[in-house]
Write a protein that holds these residues in place. Structure first.
Motif, PDB file in Angstrom:
ATOM      1  N   ASP A 139      -3.851   4.455  -3.826  1.00 18.24           N
ATOM      2  CA  ASP A 139      -4.970   4.704  -2.911  1.00 18.24           C
ATOM      3  C   ASP A 139      -6.317   4.433  -3.576  1.00 18.24           C
ATOM      4  OD1 ASP A 139      -3.175   5.391  -0.973  1.00 18.24           O
ATOM      5  OD2 ASP A 139      -3.386   7.555  -1.245  1.00 18.24           O
ATOM      6  N   ARG A 140      -6.425   4.758  -4.863  1.00 21.14           N
ATOM      7  CA  ARG A 140      -7.685   4.542  -5.577  1.00 21.14           C
ATOM      8  C   ARG A 140      -7.974   3.044  -5.701  1.00 21.14           C
ATOM      9  NH1 ARG A 140     -12.682   6.246  -6.999  1.00 21.14           N
ATOM     10  NH2 ARG A 140     -13.214   5.727  -9.145  1.00 21.14           N
ATOM     11  N   GLN A 141      -6.986   2.262  -6.077  1.00 16.09           N
ATOM     12  CA  GLN A 141      -7.171   0.827  -6.193  1.00 16.09           C
ATOM     13  C   GLN A 141      -7.546   0.210  -4.850  1.00 16.09           C
ATOM     14  OE1 GLN A 141      -3.200   0.206  -7.882  1.00 16.09           O
ATOM     15  NE2 GLN A 141      -4.147  -0.836  -9.623  1.00 16.09           N
ATOM     16  N   PHE A 142      -6.847   0.631  -3.814  1.00 18.22           N
ATOM     17  CA  PHE A 142      -7.114   0.102  -2.483  1.00 18.22           C
ATOM     18  C   PHE A 142      -8.541   0.409  -2.045  1.00 18.22           C
ATOM     19  CE2 PHE A 142      -7.029   0.963   2.184  1.00 18.22           C
ATOM     20  CZ  PHE A 142      -6.955  -0.354   2.601  1.00 18.22           C
TER      21      PHE A 142
ATOM     22  N   LEU B   5       0.845  -1.199   0.000  1.00 18.48           N
ATOM     23  CA  LEU B   5       0.000   0.000   0.000  1.00 18.48           C
ATOM     24  C   LEU B   5       0.876   1.242   0.000  1.00 18.48           C
ATOM     25  CD1 LEU B   5      -2.626  -1.157   2.652  1.00 18.48           C
ATOM     26  CD2 LEU B   5      -2.698  -1.460   0.165  1.00 18.48           C
ATOM     27  N   SER B   6       0.261   2.380  -0.260  1.00 18.47           N
ATOM     28  CA  SER B   6       1.024   3.614  -0.435  1.00 18.47           C
ATOM     29  C   SER B   6       1.691   4.098   0.849  1.00 18.47           C
ATOM     30  CB  SER B   6       0.107   4.718  -0.981  1.00 18.47           C
ATOM     31  OG  SER B   6      -0.955   4.980  -0.071  1.00 18.47           O
TER      32      SER B   6
ATOM     33  N   VAL C   8      -9.552  -3.321 -11.451  1.00 20.69           N
ATOM     34  CA  VAL C   8      -8.764  -2.189 -10.950  1.00 20.69           C
ATOM     35  C   VAL C   8      -7.274  -2.329 -11.221  1.00 20.69           C
ATOM     36  CG1 VAL C   8     -10.454  -1.767  -9.128  1.00 20.69           C
ATOM     37  CG2 VAL C   8      -8.394  -3.085  -8.604  1.00 20.69           C
ATOM     38  N   LEU C   9      -6.793  -3.536 -11.512  1.00 23.43           N
ATOM     39  CA  LEU C   9      -5.379  -3.691 -11.815  1.00 23.43           C
ATOM     40  C   LEU C   9      -5.024  -2.928 -13.087  1.00 23.43           C
ATOM     41  CD1 LEU C   9      -4.782  -7.515 -11.141  1.00 23.43           C
ATOM     42  CD2 LEU C   9      -4.329  -5.582  -9.612  1.00 23.43           C
TER      43      LEU C   9
ATOM     44  N   GLU D 138     -13.956  -1.407  -0.892  1.00 17.94           N
ATOM     45  CA  GLU D 138     -15.390  -1.196  -1.013  1.00 17.94           C
ATOM     46  C   GLU D 138     -16.018  -2.122  -2.044  1.00 17.94           C
ATOM     47  OE1 GLU D 138     -17.116   0.673   0.863  1.00 17.94           O
ATOM     48  OE2 GLU D 138     -15.487   1.654   1.922  1.00 17.94           O
ATOM     49  N   ALA D 139     -15.298  -3.170  -2.433  1.00 17.61           N
ATOM     50  CA  ALA D 139     -15.763  -4.020  -3.533  1.00 17.61           C
ATOM     51  C   ALA D 139     -17.174  -4.541  -3.287  1.00 17.61           C
ATOM     52  CB  ALA D 139     -14.794  -5.182  -3.739  1.00 17.61           C
ATOM     53  N   ARG D 140     -17.424  -5.015  -2.092  1.00 12.51           N
ATOM     54  CA  ARG D 140     -18.738  -5.586  -1.823  1.00 12.51           C
ATOM     55  C   ARG D 140     -19.819  -4.504  -1.857  1.00 12.51           C
ATOM     56  NH1 ARG D 140     -22.202  -8.894  -3.253  1.00 12.51           N
ATOM     57  NH2 ARG D 140     -23.658  -9.644  -1.694  1.00 12.51           N
ATOM     58  N   ALA D 141     -19.522  -3.328  -1.306  1.00 13.88           N
ATOM     59  CA  ALA D 141     -20.496  -2.245  -1.314  1.00 13.88           C
ATOM     60  C   ALA D 141     -20.819  -1.818  -2.739  1.00 13.88           C
ATOM     61  CB  ALA D 141     -19.973  -1.063  -0.511  1.00 13.88           C
TER      62      ALA D 141
END
Length: 313
Positions: free
Chosen positions: A190-193, A116-117, A138-139, A198-201
């Motif tokens: 940060d955007r990918q993370f 992570l960043s 997102v990759l 929030e993938a499920r949301a």
């Protein structure tokens, strides 16, 4: 009920014809203790936790199983059992690969953690099929090429019980350890993370929108839907709308106007002090001036749509 509801037997036969390996990957964390069923069936599996700090937890590990090495009766029995699991929980994905199981498992283990960043690392449960479709989206191009090295296809049963084809490359880049960096192999910005977190949301929002929108919504490219919904959900969060119910109605307003309504002064004024109770929030949207709902066409009218063959209509 059909013993092969997802077509996995035919798919594995095709892999054999192409002289490739067919693999199932089952998320053990959602099926704790079920690895004993595999042992009872006499089916070998490889834990993707081997060689990691979680190695002592094989019962909740992702279990990699080679289909192409099994006799037909074993394959049929395994597919039937795994399909039942997948209909209950988002736990099943499958992969066509040119790599033998030990090499393929070694490759997949490189994605056990991501960087992570803030110079931290995080365990990444990319094989949870609520996350896997977002992971593939997102990759970046180079990151996706790294992850899919040695793979010809990736698919899964998503959280709604539908088959999702996530990647296809007839040749596939050869796998191998040469040039593989130390773990973590991938660094997420940060955007990918945030998207993965929030993938499920986001997946739930996209699903709920689909229940209220015409069929053409479902034919918009998944990457476009993900980006659009994420941006407008972010706007709702910035306005203090933290619950999924109010977020849904705000994003629906954006979807039905291709995002134009969000820029209307009346909507901007509403989002400066959005009602906290859901009925009041819905009522406030309904009372917006009629011109708000005419600011733009629905997203499926302004976006290229995938046809049934996977091309663009």
């Amino acid at each position: 009920m059909s013993e092969d509801i997802f077509g996995l037997l035919h798919w594995s036969d095709c892999c054999i014809e192409r002289r490739h390996y067919a693999y199932l990957l089952i998320d053990g964390a959602l099926n704790e203790g079920q690895h004993r069923r595999l042992q009872v069936m006499g089916i070998r599996f490889t834990s993707l936790f081997e060689g990691t700090a979680e190695e002592h937890l094989p019962d909740v590990a992702p279990w990699l199983i080679e289909l192409t090495g099994l006799a037909l009766p074993q394959r049929q029995r395994l597919i039937q059992w795994a399909s039942v699991l997948a209909r209950k929980l988002p736990c099943l994905s499958w992969y066509e690969s040119s790599g033998a199981i030990d090499d393929f498992a070694r490759h997949l283990r490189h994605f056990h953690c991501v960087g992570l960043s803030d110079h931290q690392t995080m365990l990444m449960r990319w094989y949870d099929t609520r996350i896997l479709p977002v992971w593939m989206e997102v990759l970046t191009g180079p990151q996706r090429a790294l992850f899919t090295r040695g793979m010809q296809s990736v698919a899964c049963v998503d959280a709604d019980g539908a088959v999702r084809d996530l990647y296809a490359s007839p040749t596939g880049q050869a796998s191998g350890a040469a040039g593989v960096p130390d773990m973590p192999m991938l660094m997420l910005d940060d955007r990918q993370f945030a998207l993965l977190l929030e993938a499920r949301a986001l997946d739930t929002l996209i699903h709920e929108i689909g229940l209220r929108a015409p069929g053409r919504w479902h034919r918009i490219a998944q990457a476009r839907k993900l980006d659009f919904v994420a941006r407008h959900r972010d706007a709702a969060l910035c306005a203090g709308v933290k619950d999924s119910e109010r977020q849904l109605y705000y994003v629906l307003l954006a979807v039905f106007t291709s995002g134009k309504a969000a820029q209307h002064p009346a909507v901007m004024a509403l989002m400066q002090a959005p009602p906290e109770a859901l009925p009041d929030f819905i009522d406030a949207i309904r009372q917006l001036p009629g011109e708000v709902f005419l600011t733009g066409e629905p997203l499926w009218m302004t976006e290229p749509i995938e046809d049934e063959a996977g091309g663009m209509a």
